[in-house]
Design a protein around this motif. Sequence first.
Motif, PDB file in Angstrom:
ATOM      1  N   TYR A   1      57.490 -28.405 -24.471  1.00 43.60           N
ATOM      2  CA  TYR A   1      56.229 -28.102 -25.145  1.00 43.60           C
ATOM      3  C   TYR A   1      55.120 -29.045 -24.726  1.00 43.60           C
ATOM      4  CZ  TYR A   1      59.649 -25.528 -27.797  1.00 43.60           C
ATOM      5  OH  TYR A   1      60.686 -24.697 -28.144  1.00 43.60           O
ATOM      6  N   SER A   2      55.075 -29.426 -23.469  1.00 50.19           N
ATOM      7  CA  SER A   2      53.959 -30.202 -22.946  1.00 50.19           C
ATOM      8  C   SER A   2      53.608 -29.637 -21.575  1.00 50.19           C
ATOM      9  CB  SER A   2      54.318 -31.698 -22.857  1.00 50.19           C
ATOM     10  OG  SER A   2      55.395 -31.897 -21.966  1.00 50.19           O
ATOM     11  N   ALA A   3      52.582 -30.201 -20.938  1.00 52.52           N
ATOM     12  CA  ALA A   3      52.073 -29.625 -19.700  1.00 52.52           C
ATOM     13  C   ALA A   3      53.127 -29.571 -18.600  1.00 52.52           C
ATOM     14  CB  ALA A   3      50.862 -30.426 -19.223  1.00 52.52           C
ATOM     15  N   TYR A   4      54.014 -30.571 -18.558  1.00 53.80           N
ATOM     16  CA  TYR A   4      55.015 -30.625 -17.495  1.00 53.80           C
ATOM     17  C   TYR A   4      56.414 -30.565 -18.101  1.00 53.80           C
ATOM     18  CZ  TYR A   4      51.133 -31.764 -14.487  1.00 53.80           C
ATOM     19  OH  TYR A   4      49.951 -31.705 -13.814  1.00 53.80           O
TER      20      TYR A   4
ATOM     21  N   SER B   1      46.949 -36.270  -8.487  1.00 60.08           N
ATOM     22  CA  SER B   1      46.879 -35.086  -9.348  1.00 60.08           C
ATOM     23  C   SER B   1      46.487 -35.427 -10.781  1.00 60.08           C
ATOM     24  CB  SER B   1      48.228 -34.362  -9.353  1.00 60.08           C
ATOM     25  OG  SER B   1      49.229 -35.175  -9.947  1.00 60.08           O
ATOM     26  N   ASN B   2      47.022 -36.521 -11.323  1.00 58.58           N
ATOM     27  CA  ASN B   2      46.716 -36.889 -12.698  1.00 58.58           C
ATOM     28  C   ASN B   2      47.222 -38.291 -12.984  1.00 58.58           C
ATOM     29  OD1 ASN B   2      49.515 -36.719 -14.166  1.00 58.58           O
ATOM     30  ND2 ASN B   2      49.377 -34.824 -12.987  1.00 58.58           N
ATOM     31  N   THR B   3      46.831 -38.796 -14.141  1.00 58.57           N
ATOM     32  CA  THR B   3      47.254 -40.110 -14.612  1.00 58.57           C
ATOM     33  C   THR B   3      47.952 -39.949 -15.948  1.00 58.57           C
ATOM     34  OG1 THR B   3      45.469 -41.287 -13.487  1.00 58.57           O
ATOM     35  CG2 THR B   3      46.487 -42.400 -15.355  1.00 58.57           C
ATOM     36  N   ARG B   4      49.112 -40.591 -16.084  1.00 57.79           N
ATOM     37  CA  ARG B   4      49.845 -40.560 -17.345  1.00 57.79           C
ATOM     38  C   ARG B   4      49.963 -41.965 -17.896  1.00 57.79           C
ATOM     39  NH1 ARG B   4      55.636 -39.429 -16.547  1.00 57.79           N
ATOM     40  NH2 ARG B   4      56.146 -41.498 -17.319  1.00 57.79           N
ATOM     41  N   ILE B   5      49.732 -42.102 -19.206  1.00 60.99           N
ATOM     42  CA  ILE B   5      49.863 -43.383 -19.891  1.00 60.99           C
ATOM     43  C   ILE B   5      50.839 -43.208 -21.038  1.00 60.99           C
ATOM     44  CG2 ILE B   5      48.682 -45.224 -21.140  1.00 60.99           C
ATOM     45  CD1 ILE B   5      46.098 -44.402 -19.739  1.00 60.99           C
TER      46      ILE B   5
ATOM     47  N   TYR C   1      56.583 -45.613 -32.736  1.00 60.44           N
ATOM     48  CA  TYR C   1      55.518 -44.656 -32.392  1.00 60.44           C
ATOM     49  C   TYR C   1      55.474 -44.527 -30.876  1.00 60.44           C
ATOM     50  CZ  TYR C   1      50.843 -42.757 -31.567  1.00 60.44           C
ATOM     51  OH  TYR C   1      49.790 -41.998 -31.131  1.00 60.44           O
ATOM     52  N   SER C   2      55.571 -43.284 -30.389  1.00 59.91           N
ATOM     53  CA  SER C   2      55.569 -43.026 -28.958  1.00 59.91           C
ATOM     54  C   SER C   2      54.494 -41.997 -28.637  1.00 59.91           C
ATOM     55  CB  SER C   2      56.941 -42.519 -28.506  1.00 59.91           C
ATOM     56  OG  SER C   2      56.937 -42.175 -27.147  1.00 59.91           O
ATOM     57  N   ARG C   3      53.715 -42.272 -27.570  1.00 62.84           N
ATOM     58  CA  ARG C   3      52.611 -41.375 -27.204  1.00 62.84           C
ATOM     59  C   ARG C   3      52.556 -41.218 -25.684  1.00 62.84           C
ATOM     60  NH1 ARG C   3      46.955 -42.120 -25.996  1.00 62.84           N
ATOM     61  NH2 ARG C   3      45.661 -40.390 -26.739  1.00 62.84           N
ATOM     62  N   GLN C   4      52.474 -39.967 -25.226  1.00 62.52           N
ATOM     63  CA  GLN C   4      52.293 -39.684 -23.807  1.00 62.52           C
ATOM     64  C   GLN C   4      50.932 -39.017 -23.610  1.00 62.52           C
ATOM     65  OE1 GLN C   4      55.376 -38.105 -25.192  1.00 62.52           O
ATOM     66  NE2 GLN C   4      56.205 -40.165 -25.030  1.00 62.52           N
TER      67      GLN C   4
ATOM     68  N   GLN D   1      46.190 -30.035 -25.572  1.00 69.66           N
ATOM     69  CA  GLN D   1      45.817 -31.410 -25.853  1.00 69.66           C
ATOM     70  C   GLN D   1      46.295 -32.341 -24.751  1.00 69.66           C
ATOM     71  OE1 GLN D   1      47.101 -32.601 -29.737  1.00 69.66           O
ATOM     72  NE2 GLN D   1      45.926 -31.010 -30.794  1.00 69.66           N
ATOM     73  N   ASN D   2      45.555 -33.436 -24.562  1.00 68.54           N
ATOM     74  CA  ASN D   2      45.904 -34.407 -23.532  1.00 68.54           C
ATOM     75  C   ASN D   2      47.107 -35.261 -23.900  1.00 68.54           C
ATOM     76  OD1 ASN D   2      42.807 -33.920 -23.291  1.00 68.54           O
ATOM     77  ND2 ASN D   2      43.404 -34.746 -21.313  1.00 68.54           N
ATOM     78  N   SER D   3      47.438 -35.341 -25.179  1.00 67.28           N
ATOM     79  CA  SER D   3      48.489 -36.268 -25.595  1.00 67.28           C
ATOM     80  C   SER D   3      49.497 -35.593 -26.519  1.00 67.28           C
ATOM     81  CB  SER D   3      47.883 -37.488 -26.298  1.00 67.28           C
ATOM     82  OG  SER D   3      47.192 -37.102 -27.460  1.00 67.28           O
ATOM     83  N   ASP D   4      50.713 -36.109 -26.474  1.00 65.76           N
ATOM     84  CA  ASP D   4      51.782 -35.745 -27.401  1.00 65.76           C
ATOM     85  C   ASP D   4      52.312 -37.042 -27.987  1.00 65.76           C
ATOM     86  OD1 ASP D   4      52.267 -32.771 -27.091  1.00 65.76           O
ATOM     87  OD2 ASP D   4      52.437 -33.402 -24.998  1.00 65.76           O
ATOM     88  N   SER D   5      52.540 -37.065 -29.293  1.00 69.44           N
ATOM     89  CA  SER D   5      53.009 -38.297 -29.931  1.00 69.44           C
ATOM     90  C   SER D   5      54.112 -37.990 -30.931  1.00 69.44           C
ATOM     91  CB  SER D   5      51.859 -39.030 -30.629  1.00 69.44           C
ATOM     92  OG  SER D   5      51.282 -38.226 -31.632  1.00 69.44           O
ATOM     93  N   ILE D   6      54.953 -38.994 -31.144  1.00 67.59           N
ATOM     94  CA  ILE D   6      56.080 -38.879 -32.068  1.00 67.59           C
ATOM     95  C   ILE D   6      56.152 -40.163 -32.877  1.00 67.59           C
ATOM     96  CG2 ILE D   6      58.584 -38.676 -32.291  1.00 67.59           C
ATOM     97  CD1 ILE D   6      58.581 -37.222 -29.581  1.00 67.59           C
ATOM     98  N   PHE D   7      56.269 -40.034 -34.206  1.00 65.39           N
ATOM     99  CA  PHE D   7      56.509 -41.183 -35.082  1.00 65.39           C
ATOM    100  C   PHE D   7      57.880 -40.997 -35.729  1.00 65.39           C
ATOM    101  CE2 PHE D   7      56.461 -43.141 -39.302  1.00 65.39           C
ATOM    102  CZ  PHE D   7      56.176 -44.463 -38.954  1.00 65.39           C
ATOM    103  N   SER D   8      58.692 -42.038 -35.718  1.00 68.31           N
ATOM    104  CA  SER D   8      60.034 -41.905 -36.242  1.00 68.31           C
ATOM    105  C   SER D   8      60.431 -43.116 -37.076  1.00 68.31           C
ATOM    106  CB  SER D   8      61.047 -41.717 -35.092  1.00 68.31           C
ATOM    107  OG  SER D   8      61.034 -42.847 -34.230  1.00 68.31           O
TER     108      SER D   8
END
Length: 253
Positions: free
Chosen positions: A116-119, A202-206, A226-229, A239-246
Amino acid sequence: MTKVWLACFGLFSAALAHAQETETTGDIDVPSPWNSEVEFGYQAHSGNSESESLNSRIDAEYIRGRHRTNGEWKFYLLYKDGEEDKRQSSYSLQTDYKLSPKTYLYGSFSGIDSRYSAYYRDYTFSGGVGYQFTNTDTLLLEVEIGPGYRYQEPNLDEIDDDDIVFPDIVEEAIFRGKVNSKWQVVDNLALGATFTLVSGHSNTRIDTDLNATNAITEDIALKLAYSRQYHDRVPEGLQNSDSIFSVNLLFAF
């Protein structure tokens, strides 16, 4: 989700059995060079909407002499109203070799599989040099930089009815930079932060990973993570980002 729980339990049992091994020299028990951690988190909500989420993590580190090797696997699954809403696996493997008390060479591989993300697949290989500004029982701060290679396979499944991600497969040279830190605030509280940048044509990922670990016993802790791509280039409507809080229980061996 039963199959997922059984798979996680199997991995947990294998990690536990391996982590309990120690080396013996003569009559003297030498502490094992292995350090392992296992995390589990689960939530279920009912009422106007039904949802279940599962997240787990397995981490193992081996240190001997000038060598340090670390491997990690993380998994996140979310169901809403009986349908799968998110599924993501991430894994990494890195080995280091100390050149001096503060400088080391590294080689690393990291991958993300997400529906469920761009790649759908995002793999990075890199090698370079790292520098530890400090590495004590209280504070760790290290920086890594180096070139590498990236492979990204776009998620051609429909995210929404009309949204399709970029159709191009990415294979390119990249630059990788990473900052890793850990602060042992008090005996039972540790804070950690890791920032990883991977940049290509092609792109930058943080990737941003933040966590707080509160020790309950010597081997069990409560961990907030907390994790964010972030991708700087995604199709319109995504959206440019996907995040997860656990919130997880952590078992250390």
